[in-house]
Design a protein around this motif. Structure first.
Motif: not given
Length: 211
Positions: A45-62
């Motif tokens: 669940i965590y894995d797919n959510i993080m991949i899904g929201i990656g484009s919204f967070i953007g590259e970086g430390d977060t």
């Protein structure tokens, strides 16, 4: 964009599976080993959510920090499917699972795989990948196929075959697929992972219901 939608869809499916799996275990008297399946599902669940929201967070430390948890969950949770497999065999009263040495071997194998994955995670570096609308971090630096996943799949297949020979239950013998689907997406291949986890849930539900 296709991958983002698929990741959120997979997340929803895993959330549903997680609660149903917990419900099955709590409603009936089940061995401790059956709890390892919802643990693995929680990691997915965590894995797919993080991949899904990656484009919204953007590259970086977060995103890097959040992604690191993905790899640690994978390293710590996925090998416990070996213990789940042992629980299935033991709960099904398969002959070889009744021997104390079987439990010891499955336990040692789990710890060995977790230790191996911890070393692999520490020794690799993180690298950002952008494709099909997804921004995600991945670990690079390992050589060869994912050994832990391969061993876990072999063990699950072995237990699945043993279960089929004893009870004719065949759902657990699904171990994934390498079939290529002509869709511009990398996440779509995770469909087979979802099917596999669903087959394990069906096995869990089947065994708990008949006892």
């Amino acid at each position: 964009m296709v991958d983002t939608i698929l990741c959120f869809l997979f997340s929803f499916c895993y959330i549903v599976l997680f609660f149903f799996s917990i419900y099955v275990v709590r409603k009936n008297t089940s061995p401790f080993y059956m709890l390892f399946l919802p643990l693995v599902i929680a990691g997915l669940i965590y894995d797919n959510i993080m991949i899904g929201i990656g484009s919204f967070i953007g590259e970086g430390d977060t995103l890097r920090s959040l992604s690191m948890l993905r790899f640690w969950f994978h390293a710590l949770f996925t090998p416990t499917l070996v213990l789940f497999a042992y629980g299935v065999a033991k709960y099904s009263t398969i002959t070889w699972a009744k021997k104390p040495v079987a439990g010891i071997l499955f336990l040692l194998t789990t710890f060995a795989l977790i230790s191996y994955e911890i070393i692999e995670t520490i020794s690799q570096r993180m690298e950002v990948i952008r494709e099909y609308g997804i921004v995600r971090y991945t670990l690079v630096g390992s050589s060869g196929p994912p050994l832990m996943v391969l061993i876990v799949a072999i063990i699950l297949l072995f237990v699945g075959i043993s279960l089929f020979r004893k009870t004719r239950w065949s759902s657990m013998m699904i171990v994934g697929s390498a079939v290529s689907i002509p869709i511009p997406s990398t996440a779509v291949t995770n469909t087979f992972e979802l099917i596999f986890i669903f087959s394990l849930f069906l096995t869990q539900r089947h065994l708990v219901k008949i006892h």
